[in-house]
Write an enzyme that holds these catalytic residues in place. Structure first.
Site, PDB file in Angstrom:
ATOM      1  N   GLY A 159      39.616  37.136  48.286  1.00 18.88           N
ATOM      2  CA  GLY A 159      40.725  37.325  47.359  1.00 18.88           C
ATOM      3  C   GLY A 159      41.491  36.030  47.169  1.00 18.88           C
ATOM      4  O   GLY A 159      40.967  34.957  47.478  1.00 18.88           O
ATOM      5  N   ASN A 160      42.690  36.112  46.637  1.00 21.60           N
ATOM      6  CA  ASN A 160      43.522  34.919  46.492  1.00 21.60           C
ATOM      7  C   ASN A 160      44.990  35.325  46.554  1.00 21.60           C
ATOM      8  O   ASN A 160      45.310  36.502  46.673  1.00 21.60           O
ATOM      9  CB  ASN A 160      43.183  34.172  45.194  1.00 21.60           C
ATOM     10  CG  ASN A 160      43.449  35.018  43.965  1.00 21.60           C
ATOM     11  OD1 ASN A 160      44.590  35.360  43.658  1.00 21.60           O
ATOM     12  ND2 ASN A 160      42.384  35.374  43.253  1.00 21.60           N
ATOM     13  N   HIS A 161      45.884  34.318  46.484  1.00 23.95           N
ATOM     14  CA  HIS A 161      47.303  34.562  46.738  1.00 23.95           C
ATOM     15  C   HIS A 161      48.103  35.005  45.522  1.00 23.95           C
ATOM     16  O   HIS A 161      49.320  35.042  45.577  1.00 23.95           O
ATOM     17  CB  HIS A 161      47.953  33.300  47.319  1.00 23.95           C
ATOM     18  CG  HIS A 161      47.489  32.984  48.705  1.00 23.95           C
ATOM     19  ND1 HIS A 161      47.754  33.810  49.772  1.00 23.95           N
ATOM     20  CD2 HIS A 161      46.764  31.953  49.197  1.00 23.95           C
ATOM     21  CE1 HIS A 161      47.222  33.296  50.862  1.00 23.95           C
ATOM     22  NE2 HIS A 161      46.602  32.169  50.536  1.00 23.95           N
TER      23      HIS A 161
END
Ligand code: CTP
Ligand code: CA
Length: 224
Positions: free
Chosen positions: A33-35
């Site tokens: 995923g990512n932030h």
């Protein structure tokens, strides 16, 4: 400045907005995923709704709760996002893709939890579908398509290349070099480019104010 009386500028229009990250499964308990927080996309959806549009928000994991009156579709992966967008895009007058879609996903997600049996682990990744480019390729006259570009170098030339390649009307450049801009923050600093080569740079502002700047650019683009 919006007029205080008279019909709302986007009354009768339908807008599609994407927000947040995507999660790509590694196994049943893990993901890539990512932030991305989803705050920018949510702010855009709220602003378009205030301007009179009916809005569908396609929201990745962790996108904050949306106010009543927005149609919301929660998705997880890039492939879910593509499916949801393809469903709503044909009817959309305005589409803004602010989601931080994962670029790669595990080619073969494991069916069971991966055990720590070996000292190293290699996971083969494959490209995810480019949702925005797919929508751009099927854009009809009268549809306005807006993308984001997150860059750390050659910002302007990379953003303009995406505007052209993905058949967008506007691209919103987010530079991670700017303090207070980008993921997780409540503020953002953007530059908007259109297809006529016009460039508008904005100051660092709360994401709600950035959303109204972007919507103002969309209205101008649509001649409203
Ligand atoms: N985007 C998308 N689907 C993907 C990847 C990106 O729809 N699989 C969209 C994003 O929502 C954004 C735009 O494309 O509106 C640009 O995303 P960005 O990550 O800046 O560019 P990429 O085209 O993915 O290229 P790169 O990451 O290599 O810069
Ligand atoms: Ca990307």
């Amino acid at each position: 400045q919006q007029k205080l009386t008279g019909p709302l500028p986007l009354a009768g229009k339908f807008a599609l907005v994407t927000a947040g990250p995507t999660y790509e499964a590694i196994d049943p308990v893990r993901f890539i995923g990512n932030h991305s927080s989803g705050k920018m996309g949510l702010a855009l959806a709220v602003e378009l709704h205030k301007l009179g549009a009916s809005v569908t928000l396609v929201a990745g994991p962790g996108t904050p709760a949306s106010p009543e009156g927005l149609n919301r579709v929660n998705i997880r992966s890039a492939s879910d996002m593509l499916q949801a967008c393809l469903e709503y895009y044909p009817a959309a007058d305005i589409t803004i893709m602010s989601a931080a879609v994962a670029d790669y996903r595990p080619a073969q997600p494991a069916g069971q939890k991966i055990k720590k049996n070996s000292p190293t682990l290699t996971i083969d990744l494959e490209k995810t579908p480019d949702v925005l480019a797919t929508l751009g390729a099927q854009k009809r006259p009268g549809q306005t398509l807006v993308g984001f570009a997150l860059e750390t170098e050659h910002e302007e030339s990379y953003a303009l290349a995406k505007l052209d390649k993905k058949n967008l009307d506007l691209i919103v450049l987010n530079s991670l070099n700017d303090q207070g801009a980008g993921f997780g923050t409540n503020t953002n600093k953007i530059t908007i480019f259109n297809r006529n080569g016009e460039k508008t740079a904005f100051d660092l502002k709360p994401k709600t104010a950035v959303a109204s700047d972007i919507c103002a650019a969309v209205l101008r683009q649509m001649g409203l």
